[in-house]
Write a protein that holds these residues in place. Sequence first.
Motif, PDB file in Angstrom:
ATOM      1  N   ILE A  67       6.879  79.177  91.654  1.00 41.61           N
ATOM      2  CA  ILE A  67       7.020  79.938  90.886  1.00 41.61           C
ATOM      3  C   ILE A  67       8.296  80.629  90.821  1.00 41.61           C
ATOM      4  O   ILE A  67       9.437  80.843  90.290  1.00 41.61           O
ATOM      5  N   ALA A  68       8.687  81.096  92.067  1.00 46.48           N
ATOM      6  CA  ALA A  68       9.843  81.649  92.705  1.00 46.48           C
ATOM      7  C   ALA A  68      11.016  80.596  92.545  1.00 46.48           C
ATOM      8  O   ALA A  68      12.081  80.717  92.236  1.00 46.48           O
ATOM      9  N   GLU A  69      10.736  79.415  92.972  1.00 43.78           N
ATOM     10  CA  GLU A  69      11.656  78.227  92.698  1.00 43.78           C
ATOM     11  C   GLU A  69      12.303  78.348  91.399  1.00 43.78           C
ATOM     12  O   GLU A  69      13.455  78.092  91.094  1.00 43.78           O
ATOM     13  N   LEU A 125      -5.399  85.270  97.912  1.00 49.22           N
ATOM     14  CA  LEU A 125      -4.237  85.655  97.352  1.00 49.22           C
ATOM     15  C   LEU A 125      -2.869  84.694  97.245  1.00 49.22           C
ATOM     16  O   LEU A 125      -2.789  84.306  98.500  1.00 49.22           O
ATOM     17  N   LYS A 126      -2.370  84.490  96.154  1.00 52.44           N
ATOM     18  CA  LYS A 126      -1.156  83.371  96.433  1.00 52.44           C
ATOM     19  C   LYS A 126       0.126  84.265  96.584  1.00 52.44           C
ATOM     20  O   LYS A 126       0.665  84.978  95.709  1.00 52.44           O
ATOM     21  N   ALA A 127       0.692  84.171  97.823  1.00 52.84           N
ATOM     22  CA  ALA A 127       1.865  84.961  97.824  1.00 52.84           C
ATOM     23  C   ALA A 127       3.130  84.102  98.694  1.00 52.84           C
ATOM     24  O   ALA A 127       2.838  83.137  99.205  1.00 52.84           O
ATOM     25  N   THR A 128       4.294  84.904  98.557  1.00 53.74           N
ATOM     26  CA  THR A 128       5.405  84.148  99.167  1.00 53.74           C
ATOM     27  C   THR A 128       6.521  85.540  98.970  1.00 53.74           C
ATOM     28  O   THR A 128       6.396  86.260  98.160  1.00 53.74           O
ATOM     29  N   MET A 129       7.320  85.249 100.156  1.00 53.21           N
ATOM     30  CA  MET A 129       8.522  86.358 100.230  1.00 53.21           C
ATOM     31  C   MET A 129       9.724  85.578  99.990  1.00 53.21           C
ATOM     32  O   MET A 129      10.135  84.479 100.581  1.00 53.21           O
ATOM     33  N   ILE A 130      10.622  85.913  98.799  1.00 49.31           N
ATOM     34  CA  ILE A 130      11.972  85.320  98.622  1.00 49.31           C
ATOM     35  C   ILE A 130      13.083  85.895  99.607  1.00 49.31           C
ATOM     36  O   ILE A 130      13.123  87.104  99.915  1.00 49.31           O
ATOM     37  N   GLY A 131      13.722  84.807  99.835  1.00 54.09           N
ATOM     38  CA  GLY A 131      14.926  85.181 100.947  1.00 54.09           C
ATOM     39  C   GLY A 131      15.964  85.165 100.138  1.00 54.09           C
ATOM     40  O   GLY A 131      16.501  84.153  99.605  1.00 54.09           O
ATOM     41  N   VAL A 132      17.153  86.000 100.331  1.00 54.90           N
ATOM     42  CA  VAL A 132      18.373  86.125  99.502  1.00 54.90           C
ATOM     43  C   VAL A 132      19.392  86.084 100.610  1.00 54.90           C
ATOM     44  O   VAL A 132      19.470  86.976 101.502  1.00 54.90           O
ATOM     45  N   ALA A 172      17.463  91.309  92.329  1.00 53.04           N
ATOM     46  CA  ALA A 172      16.534  92.189  91.425  1.00 53.04           C
ATOM     47  C   ALA A 172      16.237  91.070  90.072  1.00 53.04           C
ATOM     48  O   ALA A 172      14.913  91.073  89.847  1.00 53.04           O
ATOM     49  N   ARG A 173      17.343  90.354  89.667  1.00 49.73           N
ATOM     50  CA  ARG A 173      17.018  89.550  88.559  1.00 49.73           C
ATOM     51  C   ARG A 173      15.957  88.407  88.785  1.00 49.73           C
ATOM     52  O   ARG A 173      15.195  87.972  88.034  1.00 49.73           O
ATOM     53  N   ILE A 174      16.387  87.789  89.948  1.00 51.61           N
ATOM     54  CA  ILE A 174      15.534  86.536  90.317  1.00 51.61           C
ATOM     55  C   ILE A 174      14.024  87.200  90.670  1.00 51.61           C
ATOM     56  O   ILE A 174      13.012  86.313  90.186  1.00 51.61           O
ATOM     57  N   LEU A 175      13.574  88.317  91.083  1.00 50.55           N
ATOM     58  CA  LEU A 175      12.479  88.849  91.478  1.00 50.55           C
ATOM     59  C   LEU A 175      11.698  89.229  90.152  1.00 50.55           C
ATOM     60  O   LEU A 175      10.446  88.887  89.722  1.00 50.55           O
TER      61      LEU A 175
END
Length: 365
Positions: free
Chosen positions: A288-290, A324-331, A355-358
């Motif tokens: 989802i984050a990708e 829980l389905k989790a990930t942390m986005i790296g910027v 902020a916009r990606i999140l």
Amino acid sequence: MIADFEKQILNWFEDFHANPEVSWKEFRTTQTIANILDNFGVTYRTFSDVTGLIAEIGDGDEVIGVRAEMDALWQEVDGVWQGNHSCGHDAIISMVLGALLYLKDQRLTKRLRFIFQPAEEKGNGSLAMIEKGAIDNVSHLFGIHLRPIEELPMGRVSASIHHGAAIFLEGKVLGEDAHGARPHQGKNALDVIVGLHQFIKSIYLSPFEAYSAKLTKVIAGGESLNIIPGSAEFAIDVRAQKNEVLEKLKDQIDHGMNSLKDLYGVNIEWKWSDFTPGAEVSEDAEAIAEEAILNIAGPEALAPPVITSGSDDFHFYTIKNPNLKATMIGVGANLQPGLHHPKMTFNQSALDVGARILAETLLRA
């Protein structure tokens, strides 16, 4: 609209950066976030016994969560000990508030829960938020963090950060003092410390796994240089990329400490503290984050997963709730010299992008 929102995010960052607060004492930070939420008309909960707050927008039975840590480090900067946001938590609060800003007026078919968490640097603030119901009914949880330039340069964003697991040991050697001329009459604590150092350097696990153990504190002796110290205090920093490898390392150190007691004829007391689990990244959340990164920043921005030996208590959320389905986005933000450096700096234009990606990630979840 984007230009106005970007300015607002930068204003928030400057305020949080100028007013750092250490773990469990984020009183002003909590109140500032509450004031912002009041201005937005967003409902939230605060707590009488801990700092932090939990806010929600949207409607529906399903809940998507996002976590922002709030605390600063206590650090020496130019010779002065002070609170300092050298881990970028001021940036994280600002990006998460920015995501809320982008989403608050949209029609949402799910509830979005914003978890503003205290005491990440203590490694247990997430546990306090879990007790407050932060992840009750949450299906997906996302985090976001700036990364050092050697991991991600400006303009690159990763859909996952694979933190390692960490734990600390604090101990004390209880031997017996002796005169420097009569060492046979005592039990030299420094001999034990040297033996301990050699022992932890000779622990061998699979070479295909990443792990480390190292002494980080030794206190022994006094002003009298002719006294062999019988007592010493010490600490060990223990890390591994995987939680199960950390457990093996911990067991070997426990066994070795008991052997050292017998070898040197001394008593050794020790305790383990501040366990922080390694990342358990969900492929679903990562995908989802990708998609969000590709949609907002384009294919040239998408970076591979970040693998780091650093730790983050974000991963207690998945340890406590394995579903829980989790990930942390790296910027990437050209952050240098590095996280926790007292003079850490980064390109602040990355905040609006994050902020916009999140926001897009939360919508797609």
